[in-house]
Write a protein that holds these residues in place. Structure first.
Motif, PDB file in Angstrom:
ATOM      1  N   ASP A   1       0.678  -1.160   0.142  1.00 61.57           N
ATOM      2  CA  ASP A   1      -0.019  -0.186   0.239  1.00 61.57           C
ATOM      3  C   ASP A   1       0.944   1.176  -0.066  1.00 61.57           C
ATOM      4  O   ASP A   1       1.656   1.680   0.842  1.00 61.57           O
TER       5      ASP A   1
ATOM      6  N   GLU B   1       0.173   4.254   0.475  1.00 62.01           N
ATOM      7  CA  GLU B   1      -0.048   5.054   1.705  1.00 62.01           C
ATOM      8  C   GLU B   1       0.337   4.685   2.733  1.00 62.01           C
ATOM      9  O   GLU B   1       0.516   5.140   3.899  1.00 62.01           O
ATOM     10  N   ARG B   2       0.304   3.316   3.067  1.00 62.29           N
ATOM     11  CA  ARG B   2       0.316   2.637   4.183  1.00 62.29           C
ATOM     12  C   ARG B   2       1.631   1.386   3.971  1.00 62.29           C
ATOM     13  O   ARG B   2       0.745   0.272   4.062  1.00 62.29           O
TER      14      ARG B   2
ATOM     15  N   TYR C   1       5.983  -1.947   7.953  1.00 60.51           N
ATOM     16  CA  TYR C   1       7.164  -1.953   8.835  1.00 60.51           C
ATOM     17  C   TYR C   1       7.362  -3.130   9.804  1.00 60.51           C
ATOM     18  O   TYR C   1       6.406  -3.774  10.035  1.00 60.51           O
TER      19      TYR C   1
ATOM     20  N   LEU D   1      -3.241  -0.160  14.927  1.00 59.95           N
ATOM     21  CA  LEU D   1      -2.226  -0.823  13.689  1.00 59.95           C
ATOM     22  C   LEU D   1      -2.798  -1.892  13.090  1.00 59.95           C
ATOM     23  O   LEU D   1      -3.380  -2.997  14.109  1.00 59.95           O
TER      24      LEU D   1
ATOM     25  N   PHE E   1       1.586   0.716   8.344  1.00 64.08           N
ATOM     26  CA  PHE E   1       1.705   2.351   9.111  1.00 64.08           C
ATOM     27  C   PHE E   1       2.173   3.182   8.177  1.00 64.08           C
ATOM     28  O   PHE E   1       2.364   3.160   6.807  1.00 64.08           O
ATOM     29  N   THR E   2       1.974   4.348   8.449  1.00 62.72           N
ATOM     30  CA  THR E   2       2.029   5.796   7.571  1.00 62.72           C
ATOM     31  C   THR E   2       3.459   5.929   7.213  1.00 62.72           C
ATOM     32  O   THR E   2       4.364   5.592   8.068  1.00 62.72           O
ATOM     33  N   HIS E   3       3.663   6.544   6.041  1.00 62.31           N
ATOM     34  CA  HIS E   3       4.868   7.333   5.839  1.00 62.31           C
ATOM     35  C   HIS E   3       5.370   8.452   6.733  1.00 62.31           C
ATOM     36  O   HIS E   3       6.748   8.742   6.818  1.00 62.31           O
ATOM     37  N   ASN E   4       4.612   8.844   7.411  1.00 55.18           N
ATOM     38  CA  ASN E   4       4.651  10.265   8.248  1.00 55.18           C
ATOM     39  C   ASN E   4       6.181  10.043   9.307  1.00 55.18           C
ATOM     40  O   ASN E   4       5.769   9.077  10.049  1.00 55.18           O
TER      41      ASN E   4
ATOM     42  N   ALA F   1       4.985  10.511  13.096  1.00 52.03           N
ATOM     43  CA  ALA F   1       4.030   9.456  13.330  1.00 52.03           C
ATOM     44  C   ALA F   1       4.964   8.287  14.055  1.00 52.03           C
ATOM     45  O   ALA F   1       4.627   7.610  14.787  1.00 52.03           O
ATOM     46  N   ARG F   2       5.925   7.870  13.050  1.00 51.67           N
ATOM     47  CA  ARG F   2       6.722   6.717  13.264  1.00 51.67           C
ATOM     48  C   ARG F   2       7.497   7.106  14.596  1.00 51.67           C
ATOM     49  O   ARG F   2       7.852   6.072  15.307  1.00 51.67           O
TER      50      ARG F   2
END
Length: 208
Positions: free
Chosen positions: A126, A128-129, A132, A152, A166-169, A172-173
């Motif tokens: 994905d 966007e997500r 990880y 999650l 999880f997000t690329h941000n 947030a990580r």
């Protein structure tokens, strides 16, 4: 390429433009006067793909496209397939070497004994997500529960590691890592998962 264009019903007046467009898309525009037999294995593979897309199809079927290619040629092929994908083509690739598909595969169908395992396609990547992988230095049986409690989507987990979407941000990580450490998890590594296909494959096969 001209023959392929004609065999797909492209009118003679439109053939030259179609051939040039296909050759340009696969990086062979400077080889149009070269005989196919004089091309390297990797370039012949590009030529075969050009033949398959010369009539601008919506779907392209590829069987073991990286077979016999050296590492550089495989990397170049992956980049080419990503370009075709980004241009709107749907690529259907059959292969049993999952590592060759990691760069560009977004969904997977596992076929075993003539049957589709799980009965449907599985989304493995994905944009966007992405997935990880977090690994612990000390086992914790509640790792999966903690991650799911944080909202999650956990694809795989045991006492020492977990794979989750999880997000690329970056912020947030970073917060997730802080939360893990603050809760007492002995985090040894946290990084993008590079084996999404393998993880999805064994998750599906395990359902049988």
């Amino acid at each position: 390429l001209t023959y392929a264009a004609w065999s797909h019903g492209i009118a003679p007046a439109l053939t030259a433009a179609a051939v040039e467009d296909a050759a340009r898309r696969v990086g062979l525009i400077d080889r149009l006067e070269t005989r196919a037999g004089e091309l390297s294995r990797g370039l012949r593979q590009r030529l075969a793909i050009a033949q398959a897309i010369v009539h601008t199809p919506k779907v392209v079927l590829l069987d073991e496209p990286a077979a016999g290619l050296d590492p550089q040629a495989r990397r170049d092929l992956s980049a080419l397939l990503l370009e075709l994908k980004d241009a709107g083509l749907t690529l259907v690739v059959s292969s049993h070497i999952l590592a060759e598909l990691e760069d560009y595969c977004s969904e997977m169908i596992v076929i075993e004994a003539g049957q589709i395992v799980g009965g449907k396609a599985v989304k493995v990547k994905d944009i966007e997500r992405p997935r990880y992988l977090v690994e612990l230095a000390t086992a914790r049986s509640d790792l999966a529960d903690f991650l799911m409690g944080a909202g999650l989507d956990v694809a795989e987990a045991d006492d020492m590691h977990a794979v989750f979407a999880f997000t690329h941000n970056l912020s947030a990580r970073a917060k997730l890592v802080r939360d893990l450490v603050h809760t007492g998890f002995d985090v040894a590594s946290f990084a993008a998962s590079t084996k999404a296909l393998e993880e999805s494959y064994f998750a599906q096969v395990g359902k049988r």
